[in-house]
Scaffold this motif. Structure first.
Motif, PDB file in Angstrom:
ATOM      1  N   TRP A   1       0.839  -1.216   0.000  1.00 23.33           N
ATOM      2  CA  TRP A   1       0.000   0.000   0.000  1.00 23.33           C
ATOM      3  C   TRP A   1       0.867   1.257   0.000  1.00 23.33           C
ATOM      4  CZ3 TRP A   1      -4.697  -0.852  -1.428  1.00 23.33           C
ATOM      5  CH2 TRP A   1      -5.319  -2.072  -1.119  1.00 23.33           C
ATOM      6  N   LEU A   2       2.158   1.107   0.322  1.00 22.01           N
ATOM      7  CA  LEU A   2       3.110   2.235   0.390  1.00 22.01           C
ATOM      8  C   LEU A   2       2.707   3.229   1.477  1.00 22.01           C
ATOM      9  CD1 LEU A   2       3.672   2.617  -3.461  1.00 22.01           C
ATOM     10  CD2 LEU A   2       4.983   1.247  -1.843  1.00 22.01           C
ATOM     11  N   GLU A   3       3.287   4.433   1.449  1.00 21.98           N
ATOM     12  CA  GLU A   3       3.018   5.394   2.530  1.00 21.98           C
ATOM     13  C   GLU A   3       1.539   5.753   2.572  1.00 21.98           C
ATOM     14  OE1 GLU A   3       5.564   5.366  -0.033  1.00 21.98           O
ATOM     15  OE2 GLU A   3       4.883   7.410  -0.428  1.00 21.98           O
ATOM     16  N   GLU A   4       1.132   6.162   3.751  1.00 23.41           N
ATOM     17  CA  GLU A   4      -0.246   6.613   3.978  1.00 23.41           C
ATOM     18  C   GLU A   4      -0.660   7.602   2.868  1.00 23.41           C
ATOM     19  OE1 GLU A   4      -2.156   5.687   6.554  1.00 23.41           O
ATOM     20  OE2 GLU A   4      -3.801   6.994   5.895  1.00 23.41           O
ATOM     21  N   GLY A   5      -1.742   7.303   2.190  1.00 25.50           N
ATOM     22  CA  GLY A   5      -2.273   8.245   1.210  1.00 25.50           C
ATOM     23  C   GLY A   5      -1.656   8.135  -0.177  1.00 25.50           C
ATOM     24  N   SER A   6      -0.614   7.320  -0.340  1.00 28.82           N
ATOM     25  CA  SER A   6       0.034   7.250  -1.658  1.00 28.82           C
ATOM     26  C   SER A   6      -0.862   6.535  -2.674  1.00 28.82           C
ATOM     27  CB  SER A   6       1.358   6.503  -1.550  1.00 28.82           C
ATOM     28  OG  SER A   6       1.877   6.290  -2.847  1.00 28.82           O
ATOM     29  N   LEU A   7      -0.882   7.080  -3.879  1.00 29.82           N
ATOM     30  CA  LEU A   7      -1.626   6.425  -4.957  1.00 29.82           C
ATOM     31  C   LEU A   7      -0.670   5.752  -5.939  1.00 29.82           C
ATOM     32  CD1 LEU A   7      -4.410   9.120  -5.545  1.00 29.82           C
ATOM     33  CD2 LEU A   7      -4.664   6.884  -4.445  1.00 29.82           C
ATOM     34  N   ASP A   8       0.596   5.624  -5.524  1.00 28.73           N
ATOM     35  CA  ASP A   8       1.570   4.909  -6.353  1.00 28.73           C
ATOM     36  C   ASP A   8       1.443   3.403  -6.117  1.00 28.73           C
ATOM     37  OD1 ASP A   8       2.606   7.123  -7.541  1.00 28.73           O
ATOM     38  OD2 ASP A   8       4.338   7.293  -6.202  1.00 28.73           O
ATOM     39  N   PHE A   9       2.084   2.658  -7.005  1.00 27.47           N
ATOM     40  CA  PHE A   9       2.051   1.199  -6.906  1.00 27.47           C
ATOM     41  C   PHE A   9       3.465   0.645  -6.834  1.00 27.47           C
ATOM     42  CE2 PHE A   9      -1.667   2.542  -9.325  1.00 27.47           C
ATOM     43  CZ  PHE A   9      -2.696   1.841  -8.715  1.00 27.47           C
ATOM     44  N   SER A  10       3.588  -0.579  -6.330  1.00 30.87           N
ATOM     45  CA  SER A  10       4.863  -1.292  -6.368  1.00 30.87           C
ATOM     46  C   SER A  10       4.525  -2.776  -6.414  1.00 30.87           C
ATOM     47  CB  SER A  10       5.680  -0.976  -5.113  1.00 30.87           C
ATOM     48  OG  SER A  10       6.748  -1.891  -5.020  1.00 30.87           O
ATOM     49  N   PHE A  11       5.037  -3.464  -7.422  1.00 33.99           N
ATOM     50  CA  PHE A  11       4.735  -4.887  -7.546  1.00 33.99           C
ATOM     51  C   PHE A  11       5.955  -5.781  -7.460  1.00 33.99           C
ATOM     52  CE2 PHE A  11       1.023  -2.902  -9.612  1.00 33.99           C
ATOM     53  CZ  PHE A  11       0.035  -3.449  -8.812  1.00 33.99           C
ATOM     54  N   SER A  12       7.159  -5.174  -7.349  1.00 33.66           N
ATOM     55  CA  SER A  12       8.341  -6.043  -7.368  1.00 33.66           C
ATOM     56  C   SER A  12       8.457  -6.833  -6.070  1.00 33.66           C
ATOM     57  CB  SER A  12       9.602  -5.240  -7.678  1.00 33.66           C
ATOM     58  OG  SER A  12       9.980  -4.504  -6.557  1.00 33.66           O
ATOM     59  N   GLY A  13       8.016  -6.267  -4.939  1.00 33.38           N
ATOM     60  CA  GLY A  13       8.069  -6.979  -3.658  1.00 33.38           C
ATOM     61  C   GLY A  13       7.160  -8.203  -3.678  1.00 33.38           C
ATOM     62  N   LEU A  14       6.005  -8.051  -4.276  1.00 33.11           N
ATOM     63  CA  LEU A  14       5.051  -9.161  -4.380  1.00 33.11           C
ATOM     64  C   LEU A  14       5.642 -10.274  -5.245  1.00 33.11           C
ATOM     65  CD1 LEU A  14       2.271 -10.537  -4.181  1.00 33.11           C
ATOM     66  CD2 LEU A  14       1.474  -9.024  -6.013  1.00 33.11           C
ATOM     67  N   LYS A  15       6.239  -9.853  -6.374  1.00 34.66           N
ATOM     68  CA  LYS A  15       6.859 -10.841  -7.274  1.00 34.66           C
ATOM     69  C   LYS A  15       7.950 -11.625  -6.516  1.00 34.66           C
ATOM     70  CE  LYS A  15      10.223  -9.317  -9.469  1.00 34.66           C
ATOM     71  NZ  LYS A  15      10.876  -8.226 -10.188  1.00 34.66           N
ATOM     72  N   THR A  16       8.792 -10.900  -5.760  1.00 32.34           N
ATOM     73  CA  THR A  16       9.859 -11.554  -4.984  1.00 32.34           C
ATOM     74  C   THR A  16       9.260 -12.478  -3.925  1.00 32.34           C
ATOM     75  OG1 THR A  16      11.159  -9.570  -5.330  1.00 32.34           O
ATOM     76  CG2 THR A  16      11.972 -11.085  -3.658  1.00 32.34           C
ATOM     77  N   ALA A  17       8.169 -12.057  -3.300  1.00 34.46           N
ATOM     78  CA  ALA A  17       7.523 -12.891  -2.275  1.00 34.46           C
ATOM     79  C   ALA A  17       7.047 -14.210  -2.878  1.00 34.46           C
ATOM     80  CB  ALA A  17       6.354 -12.136  -1.650  1.00 34.46           C
ATOM     81  N   VAL A  18       6.526 -14.153  -4.108  1.00 31.12           N
ATOM     82  CA  VAL A  18       6.074 -15.387  -4.766  1.00 31.12           C
ATOM     83  C   VAL A  18       7.274 -16.282  -5.058  1.00 31.12           C
ATOM     84  CG1 VAL A  18       4.932 -16.372  -6.794  1.00 31.12           C
ATOM     85  CG2 VAL A  18       4.056 -14.262  -5.791  1.00 31.12           C
ATOM     86  N   LEU A  19       8.358 -15.685  -5.591  1.00 35.65           N
ATOM     87  CA  LEU A  19       9.555 -16.473  -5.911  1.00 35.65           C
ATOM     88  C   LEU A  19      10.127 -17.111  -4.644  1.00 35.65           C
ATOM     89  CD1 LEU A  19      11.368 -14.150  -8.516  1.00 35.65           C
ATOM     90  CD2 LEU A  19       9.745 -15.991  -8.930  1.00 35.65           C
TER      91      LEU A  19
END
Ligand code: KG4
Ligand code: ZN
Length: 349
Positions: free
Chosen positions: A202-220
């Motif tokens: 979800w990143l910092e409070e209120g951020s509307l940015d995205f990040s998917f690399s952490g999720l990808k690493t979690a799956v790997l």
């Protein structure tokens, strides 16, 4: 009769041509997908350019035939000029510019992401504005505020991988073919989305940015850990849990953006990942709860096609925004070039 636009799109591995009348009447929409890349597990740029070169005259002729028109009936020629693979872009762009020159008709260069957004207006021309638009493709993930046809603001974007890219990378780790998104969705259909608690960024409070690399690493990491422990892995559960994590964040942030932006009257989701049924369903449910209508183009208009490019070109045509014949391909054309207002405008962070 409204104007007839012939558009071509060759930014990646689809050679596409379309004829659209008045911005909404799709008289032809031809997409030649290059299945050759499957055996390499991804798009090989050199091969893509060569295939575009072979396909483009055939695909354009097919579009004209399907629309039952000749080149003389075309009022303007449009093409994607970026972002995308440079060699691939150059084929469609050069072809379209040469046609426009020979026909003595205006040429219109289109930003690929604006094309994706206009897939929404192609299908729903009366979509109420202002709208919040979620763009989710293989190369981009962003939230835009569409105030009117000429005014767009960037509200958030991915800081690393795009959603489609994450689907493709996780699909590859699960041993699925390319492109991974549709195959992963199929596998996820047989799995339990609550089986593995993958992280939601979800990143910092209120951020509307995205990040998917952490999720990808979690799956790997999960796959490696289970393998090392000698446990049997339920791949369908992993696929479903990954998909759910992506969908939760995309939907959560889209609704957050809609609540923050002024006078929002509708939601729009576009790009290849918007053809994902789990995302379409979850966004529809969340939009209903938020009291907003949601518009998601049919699948064929979500993934790369030239009808959306023709629709975007229609609005540029109406505003008299024509391009010069020396417009060059811009492979890394930035996302902010698709917004007319500063990304740090009234809705910026
Ligand atoms: O918009 P698009 O056709 O091309 C780009 O501009 O990138 O998007 C392609 C991306 C690929 O990453 C593909 O895996 C993903 O969209 N995609 C999907 C689905 N269909 C295509 N991802 C999830 N579920 C799908 N059904
Ligand atoms: Zn695309």
């Amino acid at each position: 009769m409204s104007e007839v636009i012939l558009a071509v799109e060759t930014s990646c591995d689809e050679t596409a041509a379309a004829v659209v009348e008045g911005g909404t009447k799709v008289r032809a929409n031809i997409v030649a997908s290059q299945s050759i890349h499957r055996r390499f597990g991804g798009v090989v740029p050199e091969i893509a350019s060569r295939r575009h070169l072979e396909n483009i005259p055939v695909v354009v002729q097919e579009a004209l035939d399907q629309a039952a028109i000749s080149l003389a009936d075309v009022h303007a020629v449009a093409a994607t000029y970026g972002p995308g693979l440079v060699g691939a872009l150059l084929v469609g762009l050069s072809y379209a510019k040469a046609l426009a020159y020979a026909l003595e008709k205006p040429f219109i260069g289109v930003h690929h992401l604006i094309g994706h957004i206009y897939a929404g207006f192609l299908e729903y021309p009366d979509l109420p504005l202002p709208a919040v638009c979620l763009v989710v493709s293989g190369g981009h993930t962003a939230l835009l505020y569409l105030e009117s046809h000429g005014r767009r603001y960037l509200m958030g974007a991915t800081r690393d991988d795009a959603a489609g890219e994450a689907f493709d990378k996780v699909a590859r780790a699960l041993g699925l073919g390319y492109p991974g998104g549709p195959e992963l969705e199929r596998l996820a259909g047989r799995g339990n989305p609550a089986a593995v608690p993958f992280p939601r960024a979800w990143l910092e409070e209120g951020s509307l940015d995205f990040s998917f690399s952490g999720l990808k690493t979690a799956v790997l990491n999960y796959l490696r850990q289970e393998q090392q422990a000698g446990r049997e892995i339920n791949l369908a559960d992993v696929a479903a849990s990954f998909q759910q994590a992506v969908v939760d964040v995309l939907v959560g942030k889209t609704i957050k953006a809609a609540k923050r932006a002024p006078a929002v009257r509708s939601l729009l989701a576009v790009g290849g990942v918007a053809s994902n049924e789990a995302l379409r369903r979850a966004l529809s449910v969340a939009a209903r709860e938020a009291g907003l209508p949601v518009f998601i183009p049919r699948r064929a208009f979500c993934t790369d096609n030239a009808a959306m490019i023709a629709c975007a070109a229609h609005y540029q045509y109406l505003r008299g925004e024509f391009s010069s014949l020396d417009l060059d391909a811009v492979p890394h054309l930035p996302l902010v070039e698709s917004v007319v207002e500063s990304p740090m405008g009234p809705l910026g962070p």
